[in-house]
Design a protein around this motif. Structure first.
Motif, PDB file in Angstrom:
ATOM      1  N   ASP A 128      23.658   3.383  23.553  1.00 54.02           N
ATOM      2  CA  ASP A 128      22.342   3.101  23.668  1.00 54.02           C
ATOM      3  C   ASP A 128      21.372   4.031  22.551  1.00 54.02           C
ATOM      4  OD1 ASP A 128      20.220   1.550  24.205  1.00 54.02           O
ATOM      5  OD2 ASP A 128      19.483   2.900  25.812  1.00 54.02           O
ATOM      6  N   ASN A 142      26.228  -0.106  18.537  1.00 56.33           N
ATOM      7  CA  ASN A 142      25.224   0.630  18.951  1.00 56.33           C
ATOM      8  C   ASN A 142      24.027  -0.144  19.037  1.00 56.33           C
ATOM      9  OD1 ASN A 142      27.113   2.547  19.406  1.00 56.33           O
ATOM     10  ND2 ASN A 142      26.505   3.845  17.486  1.00 56.33           N
ATOM     11  N   ARG A 143      23.181   0.171  19.847  1.00 52.23           N
ATOM     12  CA  ARG A 143      21.749  -0.421  20.027  1.00 52.23           C
ATOM     13  C   ARG A 143      20.559   0.765  20.035  1.00 52.23           C
ATOM     14  NH1 ARG A 143      25.235  -3.170  23.515  1.00 52.23           N
ATOM     15  NH2 ARG A 143      24.928  -5.196  23.796  1.00 52.23           N
ATOM     16  N   GLY A 144      19.616   0.284  19.729  1.00 51.35           N
ATOM     17  CA  GLY A 144      18.296   1.261  19.588  1.00 51.35           C
ATOM     18  C   GLY A 144      17.209   0.647  18.904  1.00 51.35           C
ATOM     19  N   ARG A 187      16.067  -4.257  20.211  1.00 53.20           N
ATOM     20  CA  ARG A 187      16.941  -2.991  20.077  1.00 53.20           C
ATOM     21  C   ARG A 187      18.424  -3.299  19.833  1.00 53.20           C
ATOM     22  NH1 ARG A 187      15.707   1.914  22.593  1.00 53.20           N
ATOM     23  NH2 ARG A 187      17.869   2.136  23.328  1.00 53.20           N
ATOM     24  N   SER A 188      18.567  -4.803  19.919  1.00 52.04           N
ATOM     25  CA  SER A 188      19.889  -5.188  19.829  1.00 52.04           C
ATOM     26  C   SER A 188      20.141  -5.850  18.325  1.00 52.04           C
ATOM     27  CB  SER A 188      20.474  -6.315  20.729  1.00 52.04           C
ATOM     28  OG  SER A 188      20.615  -5.631  21.991  1.00 52.04           O
TER      29      SER A 188
END
Length: 422
Positions: free
Chosen positions: A307, A335-337, A406-407
């Motif tokens: 995350d 990865n997300r953010g 975020r995705s």
């Protein structure tokens, strides 16, 4: 634009501020502790790539610094040429040793890579430099792994008419910082590729598969035996920064900085960074300064399912690209953010390898396709990160919650101008 002396000193002082505060680093002990010998790296998980399987070569490596001949961590010292020359002498007086010297011509900066040797700690060196009035940044020389792991669905998913990406209208130069590109592969026959190595003497260049795949996704001419890349007619400037390491191919931060400097001197407007690793203040400064001058950076978010977006994609002056599959589902390792800008096809893409071709997945490959789509935006007359983001964001297919998320960021990038070129 030539940096003034005041600007250079300010940049160098900024680097020192980063190093002393440690606030911008996730792994403060690399900079501020007494540096016991580095522990052995943990065993790599099964998902780490090998060259013969369909696993993901782009799993992020454990955070680490390059190891100097003494067995301690390497450090980069950066500042004006005169300040770095004086720092070199001071370093050796204190019991350290210069490993390599580089000049960042585009920024007017000098850089040495150092083995601290008998110097107690990096902070001891920083304090001595400060007492001598030398504005030189001291940063850990961190190592980075390529951010990657097959291509028939990808063009249609990105909006290419009849599944065939259109060529650029002019031969835009695109920088790729990675390993060596195998320009002799069938996929790149006829492509315009120039290469320069930033490895140290004695380093063995990393494997060519990853960089060759990126170059093919961007600029493969399309020859009946291999599909065209998303920005054919582009000229690829391959900056070789990845060398063979004990657990895979890695790039030291100083090599990446030197590669960025070369691309700046070549007036490259668009750079692909399909690599991931720890945040680095020196690299962050270089990215910011070149972005301020108009360079567009596109990077992979990383593939450890975290995350948090990996550096350099997490840098505010870099477009962070994640990956989706043929059904527009987010790659499960991505990865997300909040930094995620866009997504592009990056799962099960067929790419060239030493044994012909294999299916691979990873945000690296999505970032290569995104880089090509950014090239079309520049080719269409757009300039500046804000204008490009606005135009591509308006055209993107929103896949997550309404608006940026975020995705998926702004959504799935689209080749909106192909109809004008064919």
């Amino acid at each position: 634009m030539i940096l003034t002396v005041a600007r250079i000193v300010a940049l160098a002082l900024g680097l020192i501020g980063f190093g002393l505060s440690g606030s911008a680093w996730a792994h403060d002990c690399l900079l501020k502790c007494d540096e016991p010998p580095p522990p052995p790296p943990p065993p790599e998980p099964p998902a780490i790539a090998d060259r013969d399987g369909d696993r993901d070569p782009m799993v992020i490596a454990p955070v680490a610094a390059a190891v100097a001949p003494s067995g301690r961590s390497e450090y980069m010292l950066t500042g004006t040429a005169d300040a770095v020359a004086a720092a070199s002498a001071l370093l050796e007086e204190m019991g350290g040793k210069v490993i390599a010297r580089r000049r960042l011509k585009s920024l007017g900066l000098g850089m040495i890579t150092a083995d601290l040797g008998r110097i107690g700690s990096a902070d001891d060196l920083r304090r001595r430099l400060a007492r001598e009035g030398l504005a030189v940044g001291v940063e850990s020389n961190m190592v980075y792994k390529q951010a990657a792991g097959p291509l028939t669905y990808a063009p249609a998913l990105a909006g290419a008419p009849d599944g065939d990406p259109c060529p650029l209208g002019k031969a835009l130069s695109i920088g790729v910082i990675d390993g060596p590109v195998d320009a002799g592969t069938t996929a790149l026959a006829g492509a315009r590729i120039a290469s320069r190595s930033f490895l140290r003497e004695g380093d063995a260049a990393g494997a060519p598969d990853h960089a060759t795949a990126l170059a093919a996704l961007i600029a493969a001419p399309g020859n009946g035996q291999w599909p065209a890349g998303f920005a054919r007619k582009a000229r690829v400037l391959s900056a070789v920064a990845f060398a063979k390491g004990t657990t895979g191919d890695v790039a030291r931060a100083d090599a990446i900085a030197a590669a960025l400097d070369w691309l700046a001197t070549e007036r490259v407007q668009l750079v692909n960074l399909s690599l991931a690793g720890p945040e680095n203040a020196t690299l962050g400064m270089v990215l910011h300064e070149l972005a301020r001058r108009g360079t567009i950076f596109v990077a992979a978010t990383g593939n450890d399912g975290a995350d948090a977006v990996s550096f350099p994609a997490s840098h505010p002056d870099v477009f962070a690209i994640s990956a989706v599959d043929a059904r527009k589902r987010l790659y499960y390792k991505a990865n997300r953010g909040t930094e995620v800008s866009f997504v592009a096809p990056g799962v099960e893409l067929f790419v060239p390898t030493a044994d012909g071709g294999r299916y691979r997945s990873g945000t690296s490959y999505a970032a290569a396709i995104a880089t090509a789509i950014f090239a079309h935006a520049i080719d269409g007359g757009l300039s500046g990160g804000d204008a490009i983001e606005k135009a591509l964001g308006a055209a993107a297919e929103d896949l997550g919650p309404k608006g940026r998320d975020r995705s998926f960021g702004w959504g799935l990038l689209q080749l909106t101008d192909c109809s004008k070129k064919i």
